[in-house]
Write an enzyme that holds these catalytic residues in place. Structure first.
Site, PDB file in Angstrom:
ATOM      1  N   ASN A 133      24.757  48.830 126.816  1.00 45.38           N
ATOM      2  CA  ASN A 133      24.100  49.769 127.717  1.00 45.38           C
ATOM      3  C   ASN A 133      25.158  50.611 128.415  1.00 45.38           C
ATOM      4  OD1 ASN A 133      21.741  50.712 129.471  1.00 45.38           O
ATOM      5  ND2 ASN A 133      23.129  49.899 131.026  1.00 45.38           N
ATOM      6  N   GLU A 134      25.023  51.925 128.319  1.00 44.82           N
ATOM      7  CA  GLU A 134      25.920  52.857 129.004  1.00 44.82           C
ATOM      8  C   GLU A 134      27.378  52.545 128.692  1.00 44.82           C
ATOM      9  OE1 GLU A 134      24.744  52.760 133.113  1.00 44.82           O
ATOM     10  OE2 GLU A 134      22.787  53.659 132.703  1.00 44.82           O
TER      11      GLU A 134
END
Length: 826
Positions: A423-424
């Site tokens: 994530n990210e």
């Protein structure tokens, strides 16, 4: 069209079983002591924990498990949350159930680094706060029983000591830059388990459905056999959703073979779906000279497809994934949610109409996955490679291990359709080097590992454009109407991103709302927002200072605005036939160390329910689109006072999934409106009506066929104009069973309530009672921004004398003696 047939598979990583269901398993919830801080060594914990020990320092407190040592300080408005060591200790009365059997400690989750001791002997360690793991303590227990300490001072009991540590460590995932707390403690259930000397270790059941609708089941298992028994007998049963045995099998097992396999078939099986989450059961019994070991696993049979450049289909039919997100976090307990809490959360989520959930941003409790299976909620589950960049070999080893554990421990669940790899990951910060090519290389490695462990499910990441070609499903950053752009741009931006990848799924959208804050003109800020510049989240967008105009910084954070944003997204999703689905971020407000300036400090307030399950108005917007059960809700039950000119026509919005609704104001009908999802806002269920000065009763009657549902609220209408806040008025507005509710109001110099005031309000208490504080809710924080010129807090009086103090910057401090029923003034 490339199809993906989902099977049901359960692996367990180590040679020691991570147990799904056991005959003799006990949750070790009670009888624990806890010390927050580090000790000089294990002897310090054992010495002072013995019965009759003269040393009583350091002080240990009594706790129950699950336990999080950041249950309160994660949302303490005045300091950073504690990151360091915490020690737990108890004594166990052993009652072995098998001769020559094994004794295990099964951890469902302990954060973030954990060491386990029997007396002074370390018996196991684990790195990672979210995956399950097991320690065999058989030999250590046997050795301790030989010691004099077993008889005295421990009186025949076994001392168990556990050290947890959530200290900052750049070579661990997730990063401390993440938008959530890295909790410490034994945050999930810990089980004491007795098994025979040979037991079932891995259980792997896959299913494949053919064109004629029949299914093939393949069962694979291996065994935990430290005593090296030569053989045993195995019995397998397949039980259908009605409880009928539809297949059974018996055979001897030769432990010279590393894996045992069995194949069977089912004619016309009942398929699993969100509307009919039908579960089969695999019962396995291992019979040996050391005893009988039983395992049961629920499985589901279904097929799913992410169409290339198209929608999502389940069992051959299109299904729009209607989703949200979940953090393992709750008011008053932090990450240590009990089973009853988790069950309540998942049920109210299902009642909202959810059929999909992304578990952010780590492997979550088996209880969550079991409920998703039984309630019919699809799952995207991911490892906590979240922000910060890419660390060294130790860092990468943990990521690989957690991916393997997540897949092998949760592959059994029919609800899971996606394994998330990160994530990210485009978010640097933990290391001097930020090398995109090295991140790509490692992402490819994880993608290959995930498909090797499980070829039946998809892989995915969110927001890392330079890796979007690696995984099966990609979710870009689209925050239309919050971090960038206007929400009216949502469909166009989504279509552009959809066309850029083979499989698009939009997770994370929405915006913050301060529960109890409402606005007559919430859309005024939108005029400042530029269009045509995209809707992605960029560096600094979460900050409340600087940068270009954006609703996240310049908006009012009202429930009014966020309801309109959600309303627009949902009505648009009904006209996007190519859309696989979306997931609103998140379902519930949660704690975060990176947002100290939010209206409730250290809380991400994007949830549709507060951190204690209290629904916001936005919950009912979702229900009006997604829920099957007839419902109606007048906006808003938490808006006690509206304002405007005398005789002014005021907008009343009603959210309902019924065909039509009729509004009554002060007993007078203002007509029937027909619901049309494309008639924004409120799907056409809105009226412009005059309010009378003072109290107004609003009642709505909604109909779907012969079914009638109603809702009613009372709102006071204020036409008096106010100037700037000049003072505080504090009063006790409720007193029930020794629980008092105190309200602070901001008024001008003429005592007129300032209904748009949003100043900080700070509560403190002197006396015998205790504030309900550090809950991370709008009514459970001693420091909070006002909502429509007021704020409330509750306290337990403890039948004593209490004086509450209320402060707001620039105003005179107010004291209220809670034994006096009068209002307090400066």
């Amino acid at each position: 069209m490339k199809k993906s047939i989902i099977g049901i598979v359960l692996f367990f990583l180590t040679s020691i079983p991570v147990l799904a269901q056991e005959q003799y398993s006990t949750r070790l919830n009670n009888g624990w002591e806890f010390f927050k801080g580090d000790l000089g060594g294990i002897w310090e914990a054992v010495r002072s924990g013995a019965e009759g020990a003269p040393e009583s320092v350091p002080h240990w407190e009594k706790v129950t498990l699950p336990h999080c040592f950041n249950a309160e300080d994660a949302v303490d408005p005045d300091k950073n949350y504690y990151q360091g060591a915490g020690w737990y200790r108890t004594t166990l009365a052993m009652e072995p159930r098998y001769q020559q059997g094994r004794i295990l400690l099964h951890f469902e989750g302990a954060a973030q680094k954990t060491d386990v001791y029997i007396y002074t002997t370390k018996v196991g360690s684990h790195v990672g706060g979210y995956d399950e793991w097991t320690v065999d303590i058989t030999d250590a227990v046997a050795e301790f029983k030989k010691k004099e300490a077993f008889r005295k001072p421990f009186n025949g009991k076994i001392p168990l000591v556990i050290r947890c540590d959530n200290s900052r460590d750049l070579q661990m995932i997730p990063s401390d830059l993440s938008d959530f707390n890295l909790y410490g403690g034994i945050i999930r259930y810990l089980n004491l388990v007795y098994i025979p000397s040979v037991s079932i270790n891995k259980l792997h059941v896959s299913s494949q459905v053919n064109d004629k609708g029949s299914a093939t089941l393949k069962v694979k298992t291996d065994f935990y056999n430290p005593s090296r028994l030569p053989n045993a007998d195995l019995e397998i049963q397949v039980v259908d959703p009605s409880g009928k045995i539809v297949q059974q099998y018996k055979a001897p097992v030769d432990f010279k073979d590393s894996v045992y396999e069995w194949t069977s078939s089912l004619k016309k099986p009942t398929l699993w779906s969100p509307s009919q989450p039908s579960l089969y059961k695999i019962k396995m019994k291992l019979i040996s000279a050391s005893g009988i070991h039983v395992r049961e696993e629920n499985i589901g049979i279904r097929t799913f497809v992410f169409e290339d450049h198209g929608p999502f289909t389940l069992n051959g039919k299109r299904l729009l994934l209607r989703g949200t997100h979940r953090h393992e976090d709750h008011a008053g307990t932090g990450g240590a949610m009990t089973e009853s809490m988790i069950r309540k959360e998942m049920i109210i989520m299902k009642q909202m109409g959810v059929n999909f959930i992304r578990l952010g941003h780590y492997q979550q409790s088996r209880i969550v996955l079991n409920l998703c299976d039984s309630l019919g909620i699809f799952v995207w589950e991911e490892i906590p490679w979240c922000r910060g960049g890419l660390g060294n070999d130790i860092y990468k080893g943990q990521a690989r291990r957690m991916l393997r554990n997540m897949i092998e421990q949760h592959y059994n669940h029919p609800s899971v359709i996606i394994w998330g790899l990160g994530n990210e990951n485009d978010w640097p910060g933990d290391f001097e080097e930020f090398d995109k090519e090295k991140i790509r290389t490692f992402m490819k490695e994880l993608n290959t590992l995930a498909h090797t462990l499980d070829s039946s499910r998809k892989t995915a990441i969110r927001r890392c454009d330079f890796c979007k070609d690696i995984v099966d499903v990609y979710s870009p950053s689209i925050w239309a109407g919050w971090y960038r752009g206007r929400y009216t741009e949502y469909k166009d931006v989504s279509k552009k991103e959809f066309e850029a990848v083979n499989h698009f799924l939009h997770v994370e959208w929405g915006g913050d709302s301060h529960a109890g804050r409402h606005a007559e003109e919430a859309e005024a800020v939108v005029k400042k927002i530029n269009t045509g510049l995209g809707a992605d989240e960029r560096k600094g967008d979460a900050s409340l200072h600087g940068g270009s105009a954006r609703v996240s910084k310049d908006g009012d954070w009202s429930e009014t605005y966020i309801c309109d944003l959600i309303d627009w997204h949902l009505k648009e999703q009904e006209t996007m036939p190519w859309l696989t689905g979306t997931a609103y971020w998140p379902f519930k407000d949660f704690s975060t160390p990176v947002r100290p300036e939010n209206p409730v400090p250290y809380v991400n307030q994007k949830g549709v329910v507060e951190r204690d399950f209290t629904p916001k108005s936005s919950y009912y917007v979702f229900q009006s689109y997604w829920s099957e059960k007839p419902m109606v809700y007048i906006y808003s039950h938490t808006w006690p006072v509206r304002w405007g000119e005398a005789g002014e026509q005021k907008l009343v919005k009603v959210y309902s999934n019924c065909e039509e609704a009729e509004l009554f104001v002060n007993g007078k009908s203002y007509g029937v409106k027909k619901r049309n999802s494309q008639d924004f806002p409120a799907a056409g269920l809105r009226w412009k009506v005059p309010f009378s000065e003072g109290n107004n009763t609003l009642r709505v009657v909604a109909r779907r066929g012969k079914t009638i549902v109603e809702d009613q609220i009372t709102q006071r209408y204020q036409t008096e104009k106010w100037t700037n806040p000049a003072k505080l008025v504090v009063e006790k507005i409720e007193d029930d069973n020794d629980i008092a509710t105190v309200q602070a109001k901001l008024v001008d110099e003429n005592n007129i309530p300032c209904l748009d005031a949003n100043q900080w309000i700070h509560f403190s208490l002197t006396g015998d009672g205790k504030l309900f504080d550090n809950l991370g809710t709008s009514s459970g924080s001693r420091k909070v921004q006002a909502y429509n010129g007021r704020a409330i807090i509750r306290l337990k009086a403890n039948s004593g004398k209490n004086i509450i103090c209320v402060q707001s910057p620039g105003l005179q401090t107010v004291f209220l003696d809670l034994t006096d029923k009068k209002k307090a003034t400066p």
